[in-house]
Design a protein around this motif. Structure first.
Motif, PDB file in Angstrom:
ATOM      1  N   ARG A 181       0.933  -1.129  -0.085  1.00 16.45           N
ATOM      2  CA  ARG A 181       0.081  -0.024  -0.050  1.00 16.45           C
ATOM      3  C   ARG A 181       0.836   1.170  -0.008  1.00 16.45           C
ATOM      4  O   ARG A 181       0.867   2.212  -0.726  1.00 16.45           O
ATOM      5  CB  ARG A 181      -0.844  -0.036   1.298  1.00 16.45           C
TER       6      ARG A 181
ATOM      7  N   ALA B  16     -16.329   3.969   7.489  1.00 17.00           N
ATOM      8  CA  ALA B  16     -15.150   4.068   7.337  1.00 17.00           C
ATOM      9  C   ALA B  16     -14.718   5.635   8.043  1.00 17.00           C
ATOM     10  O   ALA B  16     -13.573   6.052   8.814  1.00 17.00           O
ATOM     11  CB  ALA B  16     -14.431   4.257   5.995  1.00 17.00           C
TER      12      ALA B  16
ATOM     13  N   ARG C 258      -8.884   2.109   7.177  1.00 13.81           N
ATOM     14  CA  ARG C 258      -8.268   1.815   5.647  1.00 13.81           C
ATOM     15  C   ARG C 258      -8.751   0.351   5.033  1.00 13.81           C
ATOM     16  O   ARG C 258      -9.362   0.274   3.975  1.00 13.81           O
ATOM     17  CB  ARG C 258      -6.815   1.571   5.826  1.00 13.81           C
TER      18      ARG C 258
ATOM     19  N   LEU D 219     -12.325   1.548   3.886  1.00 14.27           N
ATOM     20  CA  LEU D 219     -12.123   2.279   2.729  1.00 14.27           C
ATOM     21  C   LEU D 219     -11.922   1.260   1.498  1.00 14.27           C
ATOM     22  O   LEU D 219     -12.465   1.369   0.182  1.00 14.27           O
ATOM     23  CB  LEU D 219     -11.044   3.269   2.889  1.00 14.27           C
ATOM     24  N   ALA D 220     -11.109   0.299   1.850  1.00  8.96           N
ATOM     25  CA  ALA D 220     -10.907  -0.852   0.859  1.00  8.96           C
ATOM     26  C   ALA D 220     -12.377  -1.441   0.304  1.00  8.96           C
ATOM     27  O   ALA D 220     -12.738  -1.636  -0.790  1.00  8.96           O
ATOM     28  CB  ALA D 220      -9.849  -1.733   1.290  1.00  8.96           C
TER      29      ALA D 220
ATOM     30  N   ALA E  75     -12.564   7.009  -2.057  1.00  6.76           N
ATOM     31  CA  ALA E  75     -12.043   6.017  -1.276  1.00  6.76           C
ATOM     32  C   ALA E  75     -10.546   5.644  -1.433  1.00  6.76           C
ATOM     33  O   ALA E  75      -9.834   5.380  -0.727  1.00  6.76           O
ATOM     34  CB  ALA E  75     -13.017   4.593  -1.391  1.00  6.76           C
TER      35      ALA E  75
ATOM     36  N   ILE F  41      -7.344   6.209   0.933  1.00  9.54           N
ATOM     37  CA  ILE F  41      -6.660   5.044   1.319  1.00  9.54           C
ATOM     38  C   ILE F  41      -5.358   5.011   1.445  1.00  9.54           C
ATOM     39  O   ILE F  41      -4.512   4.281   1.943  1.00  9.54           O
ATOM     40  CB  ILE F  41      -7.345   3.765   0.854  1.00  9.54           C
TER      41      ILE F  41
END
Length: 313
Positions: free
Chosen positions: A54, A126, A139, A142-143, A176, A180
Motif C-alpha cells: 500500500r 470508514a 483503511r 475504505l478498501a 475511497a 486509502i
C-alpha cells in the motif's frame, strides 16, 4: 547484527520506486529485519506485505507530492466522500423504480433500496473509524468501500432501474482510493470539512429540488454537473488563494486540498460527458498548475534575492 536472510523483505520493498529504495531502502530494511528477529520470524508477515504494498503504491502514484499535501488531499477526500455518501443515503437511498416502458397500472411504486446504500454505508463506517483514530480499520473499510462501489457500478449497468447513477459510484470509489493511500490524521480538519461540504450539498438540494416523478437519484444530475462542480472548485480555489495571500499556510493547504478534490470531481464529470472534453479540461488544469508553480518558484527566488541572509556579502 541480524543473521536473517533479507531476500523476502527486499522482494517486498520492490513495491517502492527504485529511486526511493536507493535513498531509504537500507534504513527501512534494517528496521524490518530487527523487528522480525525480535519476533522470531524469517519472512515478512502478511500485515507487513500489505502495508509495504500500500505504501509503495502511494509513493509511486503520489511520490511527487509533498507529504503534508498528500495528507491534506487524503483528509479532503475522506471528508467529501463521507458528505456525498450521507447525501446519497438520505435523499436517494430509497425510492420508486419507475419503468417507463410499462403502463401506469404495471408499475411497482413501493420504496426500494438502492444498491448504492452498500458503499454509502461503508463510507460512513470508514469515516467514523477515522474520527475515532482507528487508522488501520478505516483503511480496511475504505478498501471495502471501493470494492462495493465497483460492484454497485457493475450492477447498475446490468439493471439501470436499480441505480445508482454512474457518477455517484465512480465519485465515491475514487474518493475511497484517494483516502486509502495515506492515513488521515487531521481528524478535526476532516470533521470540519465534512460538515461544511454536507451543509453546501444540503443547501443546494433544498433550493434546487427535483421535480416530482423524477428518478430518486436525479438530484445527482444537478449536484454533480459540470457547471456546479466547476463553479464550486473555482470558488474554493479562490478561498485557498486568499488564505495563501494572508500567509495562513495550514488553512490554505486544507482549503486547497478540498479544491483539488472538487476539481477531480469536475474532471470526472467532464470525462463521463465527453472524453475529448475531459482530456481538454485535464490539459487546462495541468497548464494552470504549471504556470502557478512557475510563478511561485519565481517569487521564492525573488524573495531570497531581495532579502539576503544575514551576514552575506
Amino acid at each position: 547484527m541480524t543473521t536473517i536472510d533479507d531476500t523476502p523483505w527486499r522482494r517486498a520493498l520492490r513495491a517502492y520506486p527504485s529511486s526511493w529504495r536507493e535513498r531509504h531502502g537500507e534504513a527501512i530494511l534494517g528496521t524490518l529485519l530487527d523487528e522480525a528477529e525480535a519476533q522470531g520470524r524469517d519472512e515478512p508477515s502478511r500485515g507487513e506485505r500489505i502495508a509495504l504494498m500500500r505504501s509503495g503504491l502511494a509513493v509511486r502514484i503520489l511520490g511527487w507530492m509533498p507529504h503534508p499535501a498528500r495528507e491534506a488531499l487524503a483528509t479532503a477526500s475522506a471528508a467529501t466522500g463521507f458528505a456525498l455518501a450521507v447525501m446519497f443515503a438520505v435523499f436517494s437511498g430509497f425510492g420508486e423504480r419507475v419503468d417507463w416502458r410499462l403502463p401506469a397500472e404495471g408499475q411497482n411504486l413501493d420504496l426500494q433500496a438502492s444498491p448504492g446504500l452498500v458503499p454509502a454505508g461503508l463510507w460512513v463506517i470508514a469515516f467514523v473509524l477515522i474520527l475515532c483514530g482507528a487508522a488501520r480499520a478505516a483503511r480496511i473499510a475504505l478498501a471495502a468501500t471501493a470494492v462495493a462501489g465497483v460492484g454497485a457500478f457493475v450492477y447498475a449497468q446490468l439493471d439501470p432501474l436499480a441505480g445508482p447513477r454512474a457518477i455517484t459510484t465512480v465519485t465515491m470509489t475514487d474518493f475511497a482510493l484517494l483516502a486509502i493511500l495515506t492515513p488521515v490524521r487531521a481528524r478535526l480538519a476532516a470533521a470540519a470539512t465534512a460538515a461544511m461540504t454536507t451543509g453546501i450539498l444540503v443547501f443546494f438540494h433544498l433550493f434546487f429540488e427535483v421535480p416530482p416523478g423524477s428518478p430518486s437519484d436525479a438530484i445527482w444530475l444537478r449536484v454533480l454537473t459540470e457547471e456546479f462542480t466547476g463553479f464550486l472548485a473555482g470558488a474554493v480555489w479562490v478561498l485557498a488563494l486568499l488564505a495563501a495571500i494572508v500567509r495562513a499556510r495550514a488553512v490554505a493547504r486544507c482549503i486547497g486540498a478540498a479544491a483539488t478534490v472538487w476539481t477531480i470531481v469536475w474532471l470526472i464529470r467532464l470525462t463521463m460527458w465527453d472524453v475529448v472534453t475531459g482530456m481538454l479540461g485535464l490539459a487546462a488544469v495541468l497548464a494552470v498548475v504549471a504556470i502557478g508553480a512557475g510563478i511561485f518558484r519565481a517569487g521564492a527566488r525573488w524573495g531570497r534575492g531581495t532579502h539576503p541572509r544575514e551576514g552575506a556579502a
